[in-house]
Design a protein around this motif. Structure first.
Motif, PDB file in Angstrom:
ATOM      1  N   ASP A 180      -2.742  10.503  -3.457  1.00  0.00           N
ATOM      2  CA  ASP A 180      -3.114   9.184  -2.957  1.00  0.00           C
ATOM      3  C   ASP A 180      -4.578   9.148  -2.570  1.00  0.00           C
ATOM      4  O   ASP A 180      -5.175  10.171  -2.222  1.00  0.00           O
ATOM      5  CB  ASP A 180      -2.251   8.822  -1.741  1.00  0.00           C
ATOM      6  N   SER A 181      -5.138   7.970  -2.601  1.00  0.00           N
ATOM      7  CA  SER A 181      -6.523   7.786  -2.193  1.00  0.00           C
ATOM      8  C   SER A 181      -6.632   7.879  -0.682  1.00  0.00           C
ATOM      9  O   SER A 181      -5.648   7.661   0.035  1.00  0.00           O
ATOM     10  CB  SER A 181      -7.033   6.423  -2.650  1.00  0.00           C
ATOM     11  N   PRO A 182      -7.813   8.195  -0.143  1.00  0.00           N
ATOM     12  CA  PRO A 182      -7.997   8.234   1.312  1.00  0.00           C
ATOM     13  C   PRO A 182      -7.632   6.909   1.983  1.00  0.00           C
ATOM     14  O   PRO A 182      -7.184   6.888   3.114  1.00  0.00           O
ATOM     15  CB  PRO A 182      -9.484   8.548   1.467  1.00  0.00           C
ATOM     16  N   ARG A 183      -7.776   5.824   1.266  1.00  0.00           N
ATOM     17  CA  ARG A 183      -7.440   4.516   1.853  1.00  0.00           C
ATOM     18  C   ARG A 183      -5.958   4.444   2.197  1.00  0.00           C
ATOM     19  O   ARG A 183      -5.549   3.896   3.206  1.00  0.00           O
ATOM     20  CB  ARG A 183      -7.780   3.404   0.863  1.00  0.00           C
ATOM     21  N   THR A 184      -5.142   5.028   1.320  1.00  0.00           N
ATOM     22  CA  THR A 184      -3.702   5.003   1.539  1.00  0.00           C
ATOM     23  C   THR A 184      -3.282   6.039   2.574  1.00  0.00           C
ATOM     24  O   THR A 184      -2.389   5.803   3.370  1.00  0.00           O
ATOM     25  CB  THR A 184      -2.954   5.293   0.226  1.00  0.00           C
TER      26      THR A 184
ATOM     27  N   HIS B 182      -0.961  17.666   0.434  1.00  0.00           N
ATOM     28  CA  HIS B 182      -1.981  16.648   0.702  1.00  0.00           C
ATOM     29  C   HIS B 182      -1.594  15.787   1.904  1.00  0.00           C
ATOM     30  O   HIS B 182      -2.436  15.442   2.734  1.00  0.00           O
ATOM     31  CB  HIS B 182      -2.146  15.783  -0.553  1.00  0.00           C
TER      32      HIS B 182
ATOM     33  N   ASN C 244       1.888   6.868  -3.522  1.00  0.00           N
ATOM     34  CA  ASN C 244       2.283   7.038  -4.915  1.00  0.00           C
ATOM     35  C   ASN C 244       3.682   7.613  -5.098  1.00  0.00           C
ATOM     36  O   ASN C 244       4.355   7.299  -6.079  1.00  0.00           O
ATOM     37  CB  ASN C 244       1.267   7.908  -5.644  1.00  0.00           C
TER      38      ASN C 244
ATOM     39  N   ASP D 174       0.813  -1.221   0.000  1.00  0.00           N
ATOM     40  CA  ASP D 174       0.000   0.000   0.000  1.00  0.00           C
ATOM     41  C   ASP D 174       0.844   1.268   0.000  1.00  0.00           C
ATOM     42  O   ASP D 174       0.392   2.327   0.435  1.00  0.00           O
ATOM     43  CB  ASP D 174      -0.932   0.007   1.213  1.00  0.00           C
TER      44      ASP D 174
END
Length: 201
Positions: free
Chosen positions: A185-189, A96, A45, A42
């Protein structure tokens, strides 16, 4: 004492992706090994893109993590410097992540907004000098003499050396992230900023 000039935050994240992050199935065994210290499968990026150059990544990562986990500065000051640098460079990716980290180590919403050029705040003398140093390094690649003398009375030798190195590293990252077009990156990451090792926080 010089006052820093506010700058606007980046208006958008990179839209042109010149190099995409490596997906799990695309990674070599060496690349998987290199990513184990930054969430492995995970990995954010930034890491899963730079790991495309394994030899460079292997040398760079310890330096990057040293500045995050073993900084000569307290976490609040470290994040203040990083966030101001990311804002000046227009690096949405770093903002971010590091706005979340800054919040976790004590920067208020008002202070975070000020670092991004949205209004002003009352900093301590030491913090105001750190912001001024970042601004001067960004504008002219050197800390002004008046600011340097004032910082010299407050910082250790290690901090005086690390300050321009820390700023320089995040200028380097901003140029790399923006040029490669690394996507957010996605919130999951990264629900509240990148999940670096606990020592970062």
């Amino acid at each position: 004492m010089p006052k820093s000039q506010p700058v606007g935050p980046p208006s958008h994240s990179p839209t042109q992706r010149h190099l995409t992050p490596l997906g799990r199935a695309q990674r070599t065994d060496e690349q998987r090994e290199l990513l184990t210290g930054v969430l492995g499968e995970d990995a954010p990026n930034l890491f899963s893109t730079l790991v495309r150059h394994p030899a460079l990544y292997r040398k760079w990562l310890p330096f990057c993590l040293h500045l995050l986990t073993e900084s000569a500065f307290p976490p609040r000051e470290r994040e203040l410097v990083i966030i101001r640098t990311a804002s000046l460079c227009g690096c949405a990716y770093e903002l971010h992540h590091h706005v979340g980290l800054g919040s976790e180590v004590g920067l208020t919403d008002h202070e975070l907004a000020a670092l991004n050029g949205e209004g002003s705040t009352v900093w301590s003398t030491r913090e105001r000098l750190l912001v001024a140093a970042v601004d001067q390094l960004h504008a002219g690649h050197t800390i002004g003499e008046v600011t340097w003398r004032a910082l010299s009375a407050l910082l250790t030798t290690e901090q005086l050396i690390e300050l321009p190195v820390l700023v320089g590293h995040y200028v380097l990252l901003a140029g790399t992230l923006n040029s490669l077009g690394v996507p957010l990156d996605s919130p999951r990451t990264a629900p509240n900023g990148v999940q670096y090792p606990d020592a970062v926080k």
